[in-house]
Enzyme design. Structure first.
Site, PDB file in Angstrom:
ATOM      1  N   SER A  31      48.749  37.974  36.520  1.00 15.76           N
ATOM      2  CA  SER A  31      47.662  38.150  37.488  1.00 15.76           C
ATOM      3  C   SER A  31      48.046  39.139  38.575  1.00 15.76           C
ATOM      4  O   SER A  31      47.184  39.814  39.141  1.00 15.76           O
ATOM      5  CB  SER A  31      47.319  36.810  38.152  1.00 15.76           C
ATOM      6  OG  SER A  31      46.591  35.982  37.291  1.00 15.76           O
ATOM      7  N   TYR A  67      40.471  42.256  23.988  1.00 13.00           N
ATOM      8  CA  TYR A  67      39.316  42.997  23.480  1.00 13.00           C
ATOM      9  C   TYR A  67      39.637  44.495  23.480  1.00 13.00           C
ATOM     10  O   TYR A  67      40.295  44.991  24.400  1.00 13.00           O
ATOM     11  CB  TYR A  67      38.082  42.726  24.328  1.00 13.00           C
ATOM     12  CG  TYR A  67      37.493  41.345  24.140  1.00 13.00           C
ATOM     13  CD1 TYR A  67      37.091  40.912  22.880  1.00 13.00           C
ATOM     14  CD2 TYR A  67      37.322  40.488  25.220  1.00 13.00           C
ATOM     15  CE1 TYR A  67      36.554  39.636  22.701  1.00 13.00           C
ATOM     16  CE2 TYR A  67      36.782  39.225  25.055  1.00 13.00           C
ATOM     17  CZ  TYR A  67      36.406  38.804  23.790  1.00 13.00           C
ATOM     18  OH  TYR A  67      35.871  37.551  23.616  1.00 13.00           O
ATOM     19  N   VAL A 124      39.176  46.612  26.648  1.00 11.20           N
ATOM     20  CA  VAL A 124      39.883  46.184  27.860  1.00 11.20           C
ATOM     21  C   VAL A 124      41.322  46.673  27.827  1.00 11.20           C
ATOM     22  O   VAL A 124      41.969  46.681  26.770  1.00 11.20           O
ATOM     23  CB  VAL A 124      39.840  44.647  28.004  1.00 11.20           C
ATOM     24  CG1 VAL A 124      40.619  44.198  29.243  1.00 11.20           C
ATOM     25  CG2 VAL A 124      38.389  44.169  28.091  1.00 11.20           C
ATOM     26  N   ASP A 181      37.424  36.968  40.462  1.00  8.52           N
ATOM     27  CA  ASP A 181      38.514  36.041  40.755  1.00  8.52           C
ATOM     28  C   ASP A 181      37.987  34.839  41.527  1.00  8.52           C
ATOM     29  O   ASP A 181      36.830  34.452  41.347  1.00  8.52           O
ATOM     30  CB  ASP A 181      39.602  36.777  41.549  1.00  8.52           C
ATOM     31  CG  ASP A 181      41.000  36.335  41.161  1.00  8.52           C
ATOM     32  OD1 ASP A 181      41.355  35.192  41.492  1.00  8.52           O
ATOM     33  OD2 ASP A 181      41.726  37.119  40.541  1.00  8.52           O
ATOM     34  N   ASN A 191      50.222  33.972  31.053  1.00  5.53           N
ATOM     35  CA  ASN A 191      51.528  33.519  31.553  1.00  5.53           C
ATOM     36  C   ASN A 191      52.179  32.441  30.707  1.00  5.53           C
ATOM     37  O   ASN A 191      52.846  31.561  31.227  1.00  5.53           O
ATOM     38  CB  ASN A 191      51.367  32.971  32.980  1.00  5.53           C
ATOM     39  CG  ASN A 191      50.842  34.010  33.941  1.00  5.53           C
ATOM     40  OD1 ASN A 191      51.105  35.193  33.775  1.00  5.53           O
ATOM     41  ND2 ASN A 191      50.101  33.572  34.937  1.00  5.53           N
ATOM     42  N   PRO A 197      43.231  40.009  58.274  1.00  9.41           N
ATOM     43  CA  PRO A 197      43.550  41.187  59.105  1.00  9.41           C
ATOM     44  C   PRO A 197      43.942  42.419  58.303  1.00  9.41           C
ATOM     45  O   PRO A 197      43.692  43.545  58.730  1.00  9.41           O
ATOM     46  CB  PRO A 197      44.714  40.697  59.977  1.00  9.41           C
ATOM     47  CG  PRO A 197      44.590  39.224  60.001  1.00  9.41           C
ATOM     48  CD  PRO A 197      44.021  38.830  58.675  1.00  9.41           C
ATOM     49  N   ASP A 198      44.554  42.220  57.135  1.00  4.41           N
ATOM     50  CA  ASP A 198      45.044  43.352  56.351  1.00  4.41           C
ATOM     51  C   ASP A 198      44.025  43.845  55.323  1.00  4.41           C
ATOM     52  O   ASP A 198      44.337  44.735  54.526  1.00  4.41           O
ATOM     53  CB  ASP A 198      46.343  42.972  55.638  1.00  4.41           C
ATOM     54  CG  ASP A 198      47.415  44.057  55.765  1.00  4.41           C
ATOM     55  OD1 ASP A 198      47.111  45.126  56.310  1.00  4.41           O
ATOM     56  OD2 ASP A 198      48.548  43.821  55.294  1.00  4.41           O
ATOM     57  N   HIS A 250      44.292  32.930  45.091  1.00  2.03           N
ATOM     58  CA  HIS A 250      44.577  33.873  44.008  1.00  2.03           C
ATOM     59  C   HIS A 250      43.863  35.207  44.212  1.00  2.03           C
ATOM     60  O   HIS A 250      44.463  36.280  44.130  1.00  2.03           O
ATOM     61  CB  HIS A 250      44.158  33.226  42.686  1.00  2.03           C
ATOM     62  CG  HIS A 250      44.620  33.938  41.469  1.00  2.03           C
ATOM     63  ND1 HIS A 250      43.871  34.911  40.837  1.00  2.03           N
ATOM     64  CD2 HIS A 250      45.753  33.814  40.732  1.00  2.03           C
ATOM     65  CE1 HIS A 250      44.511  35.349  39.774  1.00  2.03           C
ATOM     66  NE2 HIS A 250      45.659  34.700  39.677  1.00  2.03           N
TER      67      HIS A 250
END
Length: 617
Positions: free
Chosen positions: A531, A481, A484, A344, A469, A352-353, A377
């Site tokens: 996504s 493919y 995938v 990505d 999208n 922090p998370d 993203h």
């Protein structure tokens, strides 16, 4: 509050009903059909704009809710002035959108940061009003205002529920809302993306490679993009040094890159078509093709549900209960040995998370830098997979313990080349990833990328990809493919999201509308897109491989298909594939599979480790 959250999505759900099942992309319309197509495109754009507005509103709510709960938690934990100052310093360092914090506590008050400059003293006026309101025991939220620096701000006042006259006033930067708007207008293809010329690129019809000009976001649904003066070549025989020198001289190469037996040549003055003709005529390669760009595609026994304490979970994360994640956690919370690679835009390393959730990654865009996220993203995708669960902070990921491998293959515009994605796949496989998430895509098949995917699949890696999208039936790649696992998006009403691509290659669907997750700057945002749907499935694949490590990648995919909840037309359909993923059913099937008995010792060991970890934490 969850009812309100789901209710906010009803506008989007209603908009979906207005959309046609297919778009007239491949036929030449007559007058009437052309008018219908324009009307259809306008309806689709309206639905997408509604999704963007939904994400903006949800992100603003997330920001204010998170800050309010953080301040209340701080006030409940401390009484001394020195501890107040330390907690404020820590909060501001990990949440950089907090520009000014005033902890009102009489003579022990703490003030940190600076007010943003405003010509009319707007910030100071709102802070004064917020302080007065807090001292009276009331909460305060100012309108959003513009600072002289061009950023947007809001003043928040939170009273101390234990001590009258005390509380916290903060100036919070709201630029994240504008960032989400710009991000989602690209991600949902409301604007041409990427801009022609940014990469010296061209847009083409993916079937013929004939030039087309992308004038609107709608046009992206029938376009692929490639570097103007690049080609990818796979030779039938290894090149000698003399051969390589000859090629570089004849095409006036200004760069040459090699990834295993593939080469990427960039010419100073020959375009992609000329290069393709040259290699086919002179070198007779296995294949030569344009260097395509890929872009973000940003949407048994009853088990006891586990509801985490993360600050934003119960109010905003409708997505995890909708796929039975809470029940599934009683079967498996993951295993840190099963790594999920996220190909990505990078991931914020110090969010922090996400602390303790990341393993060493790679920045392919800039080999001298860490795989940091300069878009947002990738950080959002990573949080959906593995934001720390039950830590009282922000949001919860689908997995508690699986590690995330950030691989930056997309640049600051959210686009990346075939080479970058292929290199990212191979590096992930060679460095131990068991699952790869690809929330990116294009409409052109690239043999170079397909070879990398085959490399991963043959080494037992589960590959997950977003379908796209553009609300189109045209197959997107890499999702289409055969190696995938392709993912479409649903909304909070379990309808196909208005933007989600569809077709016979879709395997399953997952939540993808206004999904709350981590965002750069230590913040949280709500984004929509396939996504966001894809990482739900990648995390599920990691949970399955954690529960039963003996399963092959093909068996993991079959379990996710067969355990999905059927939606739409009975049986497999183009909108949802086999249906909406179900974490509990999938993990139940994984632990009851034909490999369960031979895998029993590993399951016992994993369960004991989980119990030990629970009591040690």
């Amino acid at each position: 509050m969850r009812t309100r959250w789901v209710g906010l999505l009803s506008v989007l759900a209603a908009a979906v009903l207005l959309l046609p099942q297919t778009r007239l992309l491949d036929t030449k319309p007559d007058g009437n059909s052309r008018e219908q197509q324009v009307r259809s495109e306008q309806q689709e754009q309206s639905a997408k704009l509604a999704a963007v507005d939904q994400d903006k509103e949800a992100t603003a709510m997330l920001c204010m809710t998170e800050c309010t709960k953080d301040f209340r938690r701080m006030m409940a934990q401390t009484t001394s002035g020195s501890s107040r100052a330390k907690m404020v310093d820590h909060m501001m360092s990990s949440h950089q959108h907090m520009h000014y914090v005033s902890w009102i506590a009489g003579s022990r008050s703490v003030h940190k940061g600076k007010l943003p400059p405003t010509k009319s003293g707007t910030a100071s006026s709102y802070v004064t009003a917020a302080a007065a309101r807090v001292k009276q025991g009331g909460k305060y939220e100012s309108p959003v205002f513009q600072g002289d620096d061009g950023s947007s701000y809001m003043v928040l006042g939170v009273p101390d529920q234990r001590s009258k006259g005390m509380g916290i006033v903060s100036v919070v930067m709201q630029d994240i809302v504008k960032q989400v708007e710009a991000h989602q207008r690209r991600n949902l293809r409301l604007v041409p993306y990427p801009h022609e010329g940014n990469y010296r690129i061209e847009s083409v019809d993916p079937n013929t490679n004939q030039d087309i000009h992308v004038q609107s976001g709608e046009d992206n649904g029938n376009a692929s993009h490639y570097h103007v003066k690049d080609v990818v070549v796979k030779f039938t025989q290894p090149l000698s040094k003399q051969d390589l020198n000859k090629i570089q001289y004849e095409i006036r190469a200004i760069s040459t890159r090699q990834l295993r037996d593939h080469y990427i040549f960039r010419s100073q003055d020959m375009d992609a078509r000329q290069l393709v003709d040259y290699f086919n005529e002179v070198w007779k390669p296995a294949y030569v093709e344009p260097h395509y760009l890929y872009m973000t595609n940003e949407t048994a026994q009853e088990q006891q549900a586990i509801v985490p304490n993360d600050l934003l979970y119960s109010e905003y994360q409708w997505n995890l209960p909708s796929i039975e994640t809470e029940k599934g956690w009683s079967r498996s919370k993951g295993n840190e040995q099963v790594i999920v690679a996220v190909l990505d835009t990078g991931v914020q390393q110090n969010h922090p998370d996400l602390q303790g959730k990341l393993v060493k990654g790679l920045n392919i865009v800039d080999s001298n830098a860490e795989p940091e996220d300069d878009v947002g993203h990738g950080t959002h995708v990573a949080g959906i997979i593995g934001a720390t669960v039950n830590n009282g902070e922000g949001v919860a990921g689908v997995s508690w313990y699986n590690k995330i491998m950030p691989i930056k293959v997309l640049d600051s515009s959210g686009a990346g080349s075939t080479y970058s994605v292929a290199q990212g796949i191979i590096w992930a496989v060679d460095n131990g990833a068991k699952v790869i998430n690809m929330s990116l895509g294009n409409y052109a098949q690239a043999e170079f990328l397909h070879d990398a995917i085959k490399y991963a699949y043959e080494r037992d890696v589960v590959l997950i990809a977003a379908s796209g999208n553009d609300n189109t039936e045209r197959p997107g790649y890499p999702a289409a493919y055969p190696e995938v696992f392709a993912v479409g998006a649903t909304d909070a009403k379990s309808k196909r999201a208005s933007f989600s691509n569809y077709g016979d290659y879709i395997d399953v669907a997952a939540p993808g509308a206004s999904i709350a997750s981590t965002y750069p700057g230590g913040q949280y945002a709500a984004l929509s897109g396939t996504s966001m749907a894809s990482p739900h499935v990648a995390a599920l694949a990691a949970l399955i491989r954690s529960a039963n490590p003996k399963l092959t990648n093909a068996e993991v995919m079959d379990i996710m298909r067969n355990s999905a909840v059927d939606l739409g037309t009975p049986g497999k359909d183009n909108d949802f594939g086999y249906g909406l993923i179900d974490v509990d059913r999938a993990l139940s099937a994984a632990t009851q599979s034909s490999t369960s008995l031979q895998n029993y010792p590993e399951q016992v060991k994993a369960r004991l480790n989980e119990i030990s970890r629970r009591y040690m934490n």
